[in-house]
Scaffold this active site. Sequence first.
Site, PDB file in Angstrom:
ATOM      1  N   HIS A 187       0.826  -1.209   0.000  1.00  0.00           N
ATOM      2  CA  HIS A 187       0.000   0.000   0.000  1.00  0.00           C
ATOM      3  C   HIS A 187       0.855   1.251   0.000  1.00  0.00           C
ATOM      4  CE1 HIS A 187      -3.862  -1.858   0.240  1.00  0.00           C
ATOM      5  NE2 HIS A 187      -3.356  -2.736   1.085  1.00  0.00           N
ATOM      6  N   ARG A 288     -11.603   1.271 -10.745  1.00  0.00           N
ATOM      7  CA  ARG A 288     -11.764   0.316  -9.637  1.00  0.00           C
ATOM      8  C   ARG A 288     -13.087   0.596  -8.954  1.00  0.00           C
ATOM      9  NH1 ARG A 288      -6.212   2.375  -8.547  1.00  0.00           N
ATOM     10  NH2 ARG A 288      -4.764   0.679  -9.008  1.00  0.00           N
ATOM     11  N   ARG A 324     -13.664  -2.134 -14.110  1.00  0.00           N
ATOM     12  CA  ARG A 324     -13.478  -3.478 -13.534  1.00  0.00           C
ATOM     13  C   ARG A 324     -14.621  -3.727 -12.561  1.00  0.00           C
ATOM     14  NH1 ARG A 324      -8.254  -4.396  -9.957  1.00  0.00           N
ATOM     15  NH2 ARG A 324      -9.439  -3.146  -8.483  1.00  0.00           N
ATOM     16  N   GLU A 413      -4.789 -11.900 -14.299  1.00  0.00           N
ATOM     17  CA  GLU A 413      -4.037 -11.784 -13.042  1.00  0.00           C
ATOM     18  C   GLU A 413      -3.624 -13.156 -12.555  1.00  0.00           C
ATOM     19  OE1 GLU A 413      -6.502  -8.787 -10.449  1.00  0.00           O
ATOM     20  OE2 GLU A 413      -7.798 -10.082 -11.624  1.00  0.00           O
ATOM     21  N   ASN A 436       0.140  -6.457 -10.688  1.00  0.00           N
ATOM     22  CA  ASN A 436       0.410  -6.619  -9.253  1.00  0.00           C
ATOM     23  C   ASN A 436       0.037  -8.023  -8.801  1.00  0.00           C
ATOM     24  OD1 ASN A 436       0.680  -3.925  -9.692  1.00  0.00           O
ATOM     25  ND2 ASN A 436      -0.818  -3.259  -8.206  1.00  0.00           N
ATOM     26  N   ASP A 437      -1.226  -8.417  -9.100  1.00  0.00           N
ATOM     27  CA  ASP A 437      -1.656  -9.748  -8.688  1.00  0.00           C
ATOM     28  C   ASP A 437      -0.992 -10.829  -9.534  1.00  0.00           C
ATOM     29  OD1 ASP A 437      -3.190  -9.585  -6.383  1.00  0.00           O
ATOM     30  OD2 ASP A 437      -4.949  -8.893  -7.469  1.00  0.00           O
ATOM     31  N   ARG A 447       2.055  -9.892  -1.737  1.00  0.00           N
ATOM     32  CA  ARG A 447       2.392  -8.514  -2.119  1.00  0.00           C
ATOM     33  C   ARG A 447       2.880  -7.650  -0.968  1.00  0.00           C
ATOM     34  NH1 ARG A 447      -2.918  -6.664  -5.417  1.00  0.00           N
ATOM     35  NH2 ARG A 447      -2.131  -4.605  -4.920  1.00  0.00           N
ATOM     36  N   CYS A 486      -2.727  -2.753 -16.803  1.00  0.00           N
ATOM     37  CA  CYS A 486      -3.262  -1.725 -15.902  1.00  0.00           C
ATOM     38  C   CYS A 486      -2.698  -1.880 -14.497  1.00  0.00           C
ATOM     39  CB  CYS A 486      -4.785  -1.772 -15.872  1.00  0.00           C
ATOM     40  SG  CYS A 486      -5.446  -3.293 -15.194  1.00  0.00           S
TER      41      CYS A 486
END
Lengths: 561, 92
Positions: A187, A288, A324, A413, A436-437, A447, A486
Site C-alpha cells: 500500500h 476500480r 473493472r 491476473e 500486481n496480482d 504482495r 493496468c
Amino acid sequence: MQNFPGVGVSPGRIIGTIRQMPKPISEPPAGEQLAGGTSAEEATAALKAASQAVHDELKARAAHASGDGKAVLEATALMAKDTMLIKGAAKLVARGLSSERAIWESGSSVAEMLHNLGGYMAERATDVLDVRARIVAELRGVPAPGIPTSSTPFILVAEDLAPADTATLDPNKVLALVTAGGGPQSHTAIIARSLGLPAVVAAVGVDELPDGTDVYVDGAAGTITAEPDESLRAAAEAWAATASLLAEFSGTGTTADGHLVPLLANVGGGKDAEAAAKLGAQGVGLFRTEFCFLERDSEPSVEEQAAAYKSVFDAFPGKKVVLRTLDAGADKPLPFLTDSTEPNPALGVRGYRTDFTTPGVLDRQLEAIALAEKQSEADVWVMAPMISTAEEAARFASMCADAGIKTPGVMVEVPSAALTAEAILREVGFASLGTNDLTQYAMAADRQLGPLANLNTPWQPAVLRLVGLTVEGSRAEGHNKPVGVCGEAAADPALAVVLTGLGVNTLSMTARSLAAVAAVLKTVTLAEAQQLAKLALSAPSATEAKAWVREKLPVLEELGL
Amino acid sequence: MPERIATIASRSGLHARPAALFAEAAGDVGVEVTIAMQGDPEDDALDASSILSLMTLGAAKGDVVVLRAAGDGADAALDSLVKLLETDLDAE
C-alpha cells in the site's frame, strides 16, 4: 554518510528531515496491577484525564478535516471518552488492575461486542481499538500511534504503512515515504505513486534512525543516505528542476517512430477521473469500482451505483473507460460479500468468484453500468477480475450481453489466464493484465511482505513471459483483440518500454506517471522497444532484467527516473 | 421521572453521524439522559451520551425509543433531544 539500500517504488530525489512513525502500542501485560502507592481513585482520575486528552486531540484534528474524514474523527473523538468504555475500565481498576491494562481489556470487550453485531458496527470495532491504543499511549507518555503531526514538511519513516495510515496522510506535509518493510506492491508503494511522492520500501534498518536526521531519498535507485553530502544536495536540487518538466503530458502516447500506445489512467471515482483528464489521460484503463462499495455494510442500489459510474464516464466523453467489476476479497473485504474467516484469502472467494457464493450482486452491478452508459458519451468496456478459465470468461460475456454491455473483457491476473489467453480471448473482446496480482500469483509471494520484495517485482522474467504469452494468445486468436496493462508496472517508464516491446497495446497507470512514461516512450522506436523486451526476457533475474534495460535507456538517468 | 418517546428519523438509523451528533448533544444537556427501545425494561436503558451504547442499541429508521432524565432542566433537555431524533440528520 550512512547508506540504506532498499527498493525504489516511486521516483524523485529529495532531502528532508525524518519523522518516525511511532511503533505500535504494545499490550500491557495480562493481570498488570496498580503500581504500589497508587490508589484506584488516582488511577481512575488519570484514566479520565487521558481519555479527555485523546478526545480533545481527535476533536481538534476533526476541526481541520472535511467530509467523511471529519465525521469519522468526530465519532472517534466521542468514543475516547465514552462512558461504556471508561466505566468498564474504572470497574477493572477498582479491582486492582493498572489503568493501562484496564482500558486495554475494556476496549477489547467493547470491540468484540461491536464485532459480533456485524456489518457497520463490526467495522467500527477498529476505531475502538485505535482509541484504546491512543489512551494507553497517553497514560504511558509516549507518542500516539499514527502519522506524526508536524508544522514543517518531513520525510515519513515507518516499519510499513497500512491503508488506514495512508488515508490520513497529508501530501502537503509529507515529502517522501520510506519503509523498513513492505514490498514494491504494498500500500505504501501504491499511495506514494498516486500522490507523486518519492518512496523507497524494504530499506532494512531505516526505522532505527532518530527523528530529525537529514536524509537523501532516491526513489528511482531505491537508496537512502543519512547526513547527505554536497553532491547529493546538488542531485536533489537538479531533480527539483527536472520534476517540473515531467509534470506535463501532451495527451498522445507514442514511440519515436509513431507507433501509438494510448496512455490511460487508473481511477477510483469521479474526482480521480476529473484529475486524470486534466493530466491528459487518453481514457481510463482501470476504473476500480470497489471504491464505491467500501465503507458500506450493504450493497448500494442500482441507481446509486449508476450515478457513481456516470461521474467517471462524464470525465471522458467520447473516450474509452474500462471498468473493472467489483473486486472484493483478500485485502479489500466487504462485509456483505466476503468471508473474513477464510484461511487463505488471496486464493479464496474474491473478484469474479464472489458471484459463486453471492449471486445477484454482479448482475445488478452490470445493470447499473449499462444504465450509466446510456446516460453518458464514454466508450464503456467492462472486465471481470480474477478470471481463471475460458469457461468463466464465456459466462461473464453472456452476463454482460444479458445486461446490454457491448464490450466484455477479462483481467489477466491468474497465471492460468495468461497461459490460456487464446481460448479466453475467443470468448471476450479484450484482456487487461493486472501485473500486481499476476506477479504475486506467478511468484507465490504475498504482495505485502517486505522479505519477499525481490520476488515481488514485475521485472521478474517469468512475469514478463506471462505478459508475452497473453499477447501471443491474442495474436493466435486472430481478431486483434486488445491487450492492455493496468498494473503498477505500466507506471515504471523503463518497464513501460519493455511492455510496449512485448506487444501490449495500451498502458494504464496512476495519472501522475503519465508524463514520465510518455517522455521515455517517445525516445525509443518500436523496434528498439522489441529489442529491449527480448533483452529483459533473456535475463537470468529480475535485477539483471531491470539493470540491462535501464542501461540502454540513458534518458532515465537524465530525467532522474 | 420525566420521559419522552421519539421515532428515529435518520435514514441510516442511530448509527454513524446521527449517533455522533445525538451522543454529543446528550452529553451537553447537563442532566443524565438514558435511552431504551420502546417496551424494553427501564433497567436496560443505556447512557444516551455514549456513542458506543447507541451503536449497540441498533435503532433503525422508524424505530421508537424512550428517553428518560431526572433533575433540574430534565424536561427541556428531553424536548431538545426528541427534536434531534425526529430530524433526518443524514440529510443535513
